[in-house]
Scaffold this active site. Sequence first.
Site, PDB file in Angstrom:
ATOM      1  N   ASP A  38      31.679   0.411 -26.329  1.00 36.01           N
ATOM      2  CA  ASP A  38      31.421   1.196 -27.402  1.00 36.01           C
ATOM      3  C   ASP A  38      32.685   1.490 -28.107  1.00 36.01           C
ATOM      4  O   ASP A  38      33.364   2.143 -27.468  1.00 36.01           O
ATOM      5  CB  ASP A  38      30.586   2.402 -27.284  1.00 36.01           C
ATOM      6  CG  ASP A  38      30.027   3.051 -28.434  1.00 36.01           C
ATOM      7  OD1 ASP A  38      30.239   2.195 -29.733  1.00 36.01           O
ATOM      8  OD2 ASP A  38      29.334   4.130 -28.424  1.00 36.01           O
ATOM      9  N   ASP A  90      29.313  -1.995 -33.734  1.00 33.70           N
ATOM     10  CA  ASP A  90      30.540  -1.311 -32.850  1.00 33.70           C
ATOM     11  C   ASP A  90      30.024  -1.141 -31.302  1.00 33.70           C
ATOM     12  O   ASP A  90      30.736  -0.438 -30.801  1.00 33.70           O
ATOM     13  CB  ASP A  90      31.023  -0.114 -33.362  1.00 33.70           C
ATOM     14  CG  ASP A  90      30.008   1.290 -33.368  1.00 33.70           C
ATOM     15  OD1 ASP A  90      28.815   0.958 -33.323  1.00 33.70           O
ATOM     16  OD2 ASP A  90      30.357   2.176 -33.843  1.00 33.70           O
ATOM     17  N   GLU A  91      28.696  -1.680 -30.827  1.00 32.27           N
ATOM     18  CA  GLU A  91      28.624  -1.622 -29.576  1.00 32.27           C
ATOM     19  C   GLU A  91      27.684  -2.582 -28.987  1.00 32.27           C
ATOM     20  O   GLU A  91      27.174  -3.402 -29.732  1.00 32.27           O
ATOM     21  CB  GLU A  91      27.900  -0.310 -29.411  1.00 32.27           C
ATOM     22  CG  GLU A  91      26.396  -0.221 -30.279  1.00 32.27           C
ATOM     23  CD  GLU A  91      25.975   1.182 -29.581  1.00 32.27           C
ATOM     24  OE1 GLU A  91      25.789   1.602 -28.547  1.00 32.27           O
ATOM     25  OE2 GLU A  91      25.278   1.681 -30.739  1.00 32.27           O
TER      26      GLU A  91
END
Length: 349
Positions: free
Chosen positions: A10, A100-101
Site C-alpha cells: 500500500d 495505490d494498493e
Amino acid sequence: MSVPSVLHADLDAFFASVAQRDDPALRGRPVSVGGGVVMAASYEARARGVRSGMGGAKARALCPDLVVVRPDFDAYVRASRAVMAILDRFGARVEQASIDEAFLDVHPRDGRTVAAELRSAVREEVGLPISVGVAPSRTVAKVASGMAKPDGLLVDEPDGLFDFLHPLPVGRLWGIGPATERRLQQHGIRTVGDAARVGDGVLVTILGRSGGRRLDAIAHGREVRTVRPRRGRRSYGAQRALSRSRPTDLDEALVALVERIARRMAGRGQAGRTVVLRLRFGDYSRATRSRSLPRPTADADAMVALARSLLQEARPLIAQRGCTLIGVALTNIETHDDAQLALPFDEAG
C-alpha cells in the site's frame, strides 16, 4: 514451519507523496492535495490533524503553513502503473485493489524477504514510500500493512496469527465499517477474539449469512479467498474535489472528467455500458447514481449526456447541502471487438 506468503502493498499518502517526489521543495512539509476539500494529506499534515475529506478552511486553521497543491491525475496514473509493474515482477499472482494498493501471493517464497526487496525496488525505481503487510491471508495482510504505516513492513507469522489478530478491534478488519462495528459492539463483540468466541451462529444472526460466515472464518484463521489476478479492467473513473460549487462549476468538472475517462479507454481499445456518478456533499454525506446504456460505448458525448442526466436528478440535494466532490466512472467494460462503439444517445433508459 510454513512461512507467510500473502502480501498487501500500500503506497503511503499516495497523492501527496507523488507531489513531494516531483517537487523537492515540498519534502518534509505539510502538504494537502486539493484546496477546497482535502483529497489527500502528507504525513506531516496528518500529524497536525489534517485529514482527507476535511474542508480546506479547517485544514488551514489546524495547519497555517499547509502547502496546497493541485491534483495531477496523469502523474498518479503513471506512478501507479510503474509500481504495479514492479509488483508483477515479485508476485506469482498480483491482484490490484485500487490505484495505490495490491495483494500478492509469492508462495512458496518467504514473504518477509520478498517484501523487503519489493519496498527497496519501489523506492529506488519510482521514488515512493510503500508499506507492506505479510501474513497467511489477505485480510490479515491488509491489517498488517495499515499497522506498518508509514513506510514500514510488518510480518505476522502463522504460529502467531491469533496473538496478533484477536486483540484487535473488530473495526480494523477490511470490510467492517463504522455501522457494522457499532452493530457488533451492541452485542458485546468488540475485538476479533470476541467474534471468534461467539461462533458463526451468532455472527450470522447479526450480519447475515455471508457477512457472519466471513467474519467467523477470518477470526479463526480460515479465510478462503485467495489472491486473484484481475483478467481485465472492470471500470474507469476519475474524480475532482471542489469547493461548494455553482451549477456551471459542476458541469465543467463533469465534462472534464468524462473526457479524461474517454481518452484512457480509447488508448486501451475498450468501451463500457454503465455510467456511475458519485457525489460528496458539504456535510460529508455521499450519494451514488448509475444508469446503463443499451450498448457499450467509449464516446465522450454519449457518456456526458447520461452523466448530466444523473447530475440533474441530484440537483435538489446539491442545492441543500453543497457539493465538495464529483466523480464519474464507466463500468461493465468490454473490448472494442465485443462492443458497438458508435452509439447515438437517443435512449434515456
